[in-house]
Design a protein around this motif. Sequence first.
Motif, PDB file in Angstrom:
ATOM      1  N   GLY A  87       0.806  -1.217   0.000  1.00 37.48           N
ATOM      2  CA  GLY A  87       0.000   0.000   0.000  1.00 37.48           C
ATOM      3  C   GLY A  87       0.838   1.265   0.000  1.00 37.48           C
ATOM      4  N   SER A  88       2.123   1.119   0.323  1.00 38.94           N
ATOM      5  CA  SER A  88       3.009   2.296   0.330  1.00 38.94           C
ATOM      6  C   SER A  88       3.374   2.730  -1.089  1.00 38.94           C
ATOM      7  CB  SER A  88       4.281   2.009   1.134  1.00 38.94           C
ATOM      8  OG  SER A  88       5.046   0.997   0.502  1.00 38.94           O
ATOM      9  N   VAL A  89       3.251   1.809  -2.045  1.00 35.66           N
ATOM     10  CA  VAL A  89       3.577   2.161  -3.429  1.00 35.66           C
ATOM     11  C   VAL A  89       2.350   2.165  -4.347  1.00 35.66           C
ATOM     12  CG1 VAL A  89       5.980   1.366  -3.279  1.00 35.66           C
ATOM     13  CG2 VAL A  89       4.237  -0.225  -4.064  1.00 35.66           C
ATOM     14  N   LYS A  90       1.266   1.454  -3.920  1.00 36.89           N
ATOM     15  CA  LYS A  90       0.067   1.443  -4.744  1.00 36.89           C
ATOM     16  C   LYS A  90      -1.178   1.508  -3.867  1.00 36.89           C
ATOM     17  CE  LYS A  90      -2.384  -0.844  -8.445  1.00 36.89           C
ATOM     18  NZ  LYS A  90      -2.697  -2.072  -9.152  1.00 36.89           N
ATOM     19  N   ASP A  91      -2.085   2.346  -4.238  1.00 33.50           N
ATOM     20  CA  ASP A  91      -3.362   2.477  -3.529  1.00 33.50           C
ATOM     21  C   ASP A  91      -4.205   1.221  -3.782  1.00 33.50           C
ATOM     22  OD1 ASP A  91      -5.825   3.141  -2.548  1.00 33.50           O
ATOM     23  OD2 ASP A  91      -6.157   4.843  -3.891  1.00 33.50           O
ATOM     24  N   LYS A  92      -4.438   0.442  -2.709  1.00 33.90           N
ATOM     25  CA  LYS A  92      -5.240  -0.774  -2.865  1.00 33.90           C
ATOM     26  C   LYS A  92      -6.678  -0.589  -2.367  1.00 33.90           C
ATOM     27  CE  LYS A  92      -1.897  -3.362  -0.831  1.00 33.90           C
ATOM     28  NZ  LYS A  92      -1.286  -4.543  -0.185  1.00 33.90           N
ATOM     29  N   SER A  93      -7.063   0.671  -2.120  1.00 35.27           N
ATOM     30  CA  SER A  93      -8.391   0.930  -1.530  1.00 35.27           C
ATOM     31  C   SER A  93      -9.541   0.558  -2.458  1.00 35.27           C
ATOM     32  CB  SER A  93      -8.507   2.393  -1.093  1.00 35.27           C
ATOM     33  OG  SER A  93      -8.468   3.252  -2.227  1.00 35.27           O
ATOM     34  N   GLN A  94      -9.251   0.381  -3.761  1.00 32.80           N
ATOM     35  CA  GLN A  94     -10.326   0.074  -4.707  1.00 32.80           C
ATOM     36  C   GLN A  94     -10.383  -1.397  -5.127  1.00 32.80           C
ATOM     37  OE1 GLN A  94     -12.520   2.616  -5.237  1.00 32.80           O
ATOM     38  NE2 GLN A  94     -11.142   3.644  -3.810  1.00 32.80           N
ATOM     39  N   VAL A  95      -9.493  -2.212  -4.578  1.00 31.23           N
ATOM     40  CA  VAL A  95      -9.499  -3.639  -4.944  1.00 31.23           C
ATOM     41  C   VAL A  95     -10.794  -4.297  -4.462  1.00 31.23           C
ATOM     42  CG1 VAL A  95      -8.303  -5.859  -4.703  1.00 31.23           C
ATOM     43  CG2 VAL A  95      -6.965  -3.743  -4.877  1.00 31.23           C
ATOM     44  N   PHE A  96     -11.252  -3.876  -3.279  1.00 30.29           N
ATOM     45  CA  PHE A  96     -12.518  -4.366  -2.736  1.00 30.29           C
ATOM     46  C   PHE A  96     -13.401  -3.161  -2.408  1.00 30.29           C
ATOM     47  CE2 PHE A  96      -9.377  -7.646  -1.671  1.00 30.29           C
ATOM     48  CZ  PHE A  96     -10.001  -8.765  -2.206  1.00 30.29           C
ATOM     49  N   THR A  97     -14.684  -3.417  -2.252  1.00 33.53           N
ATOM     50  CA  THR A  97     -15.613  -2.381  -1.825  1.00 33.53           C
ATOM     51  C   THR A  97     -15.585  -2.337  -0.299  1.00 33.53           C
ATOM     52  OG1 THR A  97     -17.006  -3.033  -3.687  1.00 33.53           O
ATOM     53  CG2 THR A  97     -18.007  -1.579  -2.023  1.00 33.53           C
ATOM     54  N   SER A  98     -15.101  -1.252   0.261  1.00 28.24           N
ATOM     55  CA  SER A  98     -14.969  -1.186   1.719  1.00 28.24           C
ATOM     56  C   SER A  98     -16.282  -0.796   2.391  1.00 28.24           C
ATOM     57  CB  SER A  98     -13.900  -0.153   2.094  1.00 28.24           C
ATOM     58  OG  SER A  98     -12.640  -0.585   1.659  1.00 28.24           O
ATOM     59  N   MET A 108     -13.671  -3.127   5.928  1.00 25.73           N
ATOM     60  CA  MET A 108     -13.928  -4.533   5.603  1.00 25.73           C
ATOM     61  C   MET A 108     -14.288  -4.651   4.134  1.00 25.73           C
ATOM     62  SD  MET A 108     -15.821  -5.804   9.093  1.00 25.73           S
ATOM     63  CE  MET A 108     -16.674  -4.257   9.419  1.00 25.73           C
ATOM     64  N   ALA A 109     -13.910  -5.790   3.546  1.00 28.70           N
ATOM     65  CA  ALA A 109     -14.118  -6.021   2.117  1.00 28.70           C
ATOM     66  C   ALA A 109     -15.468  -6.692   1.894  1.00 28.70           C
ATOM     67  CB  ALA A 109     -12.996  -6.891   1.569  1.00 28.70           C
ATOM     68  N   LYS A 110     -16.372  -5.946   1.273  1.00 28.09           N
ATOM     69  CA  LYS A 110     -17.744  -6.427   1.074  1.00 28.09           C
ATOM     70  C   LYS A 110     -17.792  -7.722   0.265  1.00 28.09           C
ATOM     71  CE  LYS A 110     -22.284  -4.648  -0.127  1.00 28.09           C
ATOM     72  NZ  LYS A 110     -23.072  -3.641  -0.836  1.00 28.09           N
ATOM     73  N   GLU A 111     -16.906  -7.868  -0.697  1.00 24.29           N
ATOM     74  CA  GLU A 111     -16.905  -9.054  -1.568  1.00 24.29           C
ATOM     75  C   GLU A 111     -16.524 -10.337  -0.836  1.00 24.29           C
ATOM     76  OE1 GLU A 111     -15.575  -6.141  -2.177  1.00 24.29           O
ATOM     77  OE2 GLU A 111     -16.260  -5.424  -4.136  1.00 24.29           O
ATOM     78  N   CYS A 112     -15.852 -10.224   0.323  1.00 28.71           N
ATOM     79  CA  CYS A 112     -15.461 -11.411   1.089  1.00 28.71           C
ATOM     80  C   CYS A 112     -16.662 -11.911   1.892  1.00 28.71           C
ATOM     81  CB  CYS A 112     -14.305 -11.089   2.027  1.00 28.71           C
ATOM     82  SG  CYS A 112     -12.771 -10.728   1.148  1.00 28.71           S
TER      83      CYS A 112
END
Lengths: 186, 186
Positions: A87-98, A108-112
């Motif tokens: 996360g320090s080099v790439k924004d991972k906030s959009q990988v899952f719906t929080s 929390m990741a809604k898809e899980c």
Amino acid sequence: MEKILLGPMPYMSVMPTLLVGANVKGKPNYMTAAWATVACMAPPMVCVAINKMRYTAQGIEENKTFSLNVPSVDQVVETDHCGLVSGSVKDKSQVFTSFFGKLKTAPMAKECPVNIECTVFKSVDCGSHLLYIGKIVEIHADPSCVTEGKPDIKKVNPILYTHAAYFDVGNLVDMAFSAGKDYQKG
Amino acid sequence: MEKILLGPMPYMSVMPTLLVGANVKGKPNYMTAAWATVACMAPPMVCVAINKMRYTAQGIEENKTFSLNVPSVDQVVETDHCGLVSGSVKDKSQVFTSFFGKLKTAPMAKECPVNIECTVFKSVDCGSHLLYIGKIVEIHADPSCVTEGKPDIKKVNPILYTHAAYFDVGNLVDMAFSAGKDYQKG
């Protein structure tokens, strides 16, 4: 058969594949982790080992909260991605719906299918890793993955982790607190 | 789909089934446990949660050593038996053939394909359970279960534990640190 010595190594026979959710600098981040288990029954607690250098550790220290998210086998690409990139080099906030639950800082990741929401009870400095012991505040689950009020392993279809490989859950072997009744020896 | 709240409970998606070995009053004892994982990479450590009331906890306190033994699916009866009966009421020293490694007080079950020998690094009082963090002193393995110097999950054939049921390991889903390279989103 004589045993052979493999030397000390960070080995466990079976491990869960999880996504540790934490807000870092106010933004959701998800890190893949496998070194986690239940730490206590009453009150219910879990623990997860996280390398001190991880971006996620910064977020946990910041808020004293985190989540453990259980991905399904069909989320293996997204899950592995979160272990490949910091996360320090790439924004991972959009990988899952929080989404947020009772705590406002444990994304929390809604898809899980299952999400475990925690506050930090204690962290133990073990060397390269901090072992975070978290008090479970709430468990969120997709209703389709629940049987009699508990997450159902065959419906959740979680990913097992072992040395650099992901496996799925196999077949029922036997029932616990039952199979041993057939024990005869001694 | 909207999530439902299950409340706090001692849940983990996937857990190993293990036998915790400890000498209690000088005699080997094995207790079935599933709440265990890796706690640190360097130095290599594991952790296991044990109810404070357990006979095994007495032995760990006595010697500050313990072992984690990994049974195979074909040892499910003996394994479950060690979870049904307390060492305080029945001598379980003969369920497995005990051997000792570098430590002289952490009995290991010869019949189990992998044995992890530990000294107590720290114990954390979490409430009903003590979380024992153990420094791995040695890993013993059947040579037939080892691939490239590491225990091989398909050869070990370990038992997974979930709510009152034992499962085996299923199929390879994908390779870790690789599957995520196909991730496209964002």
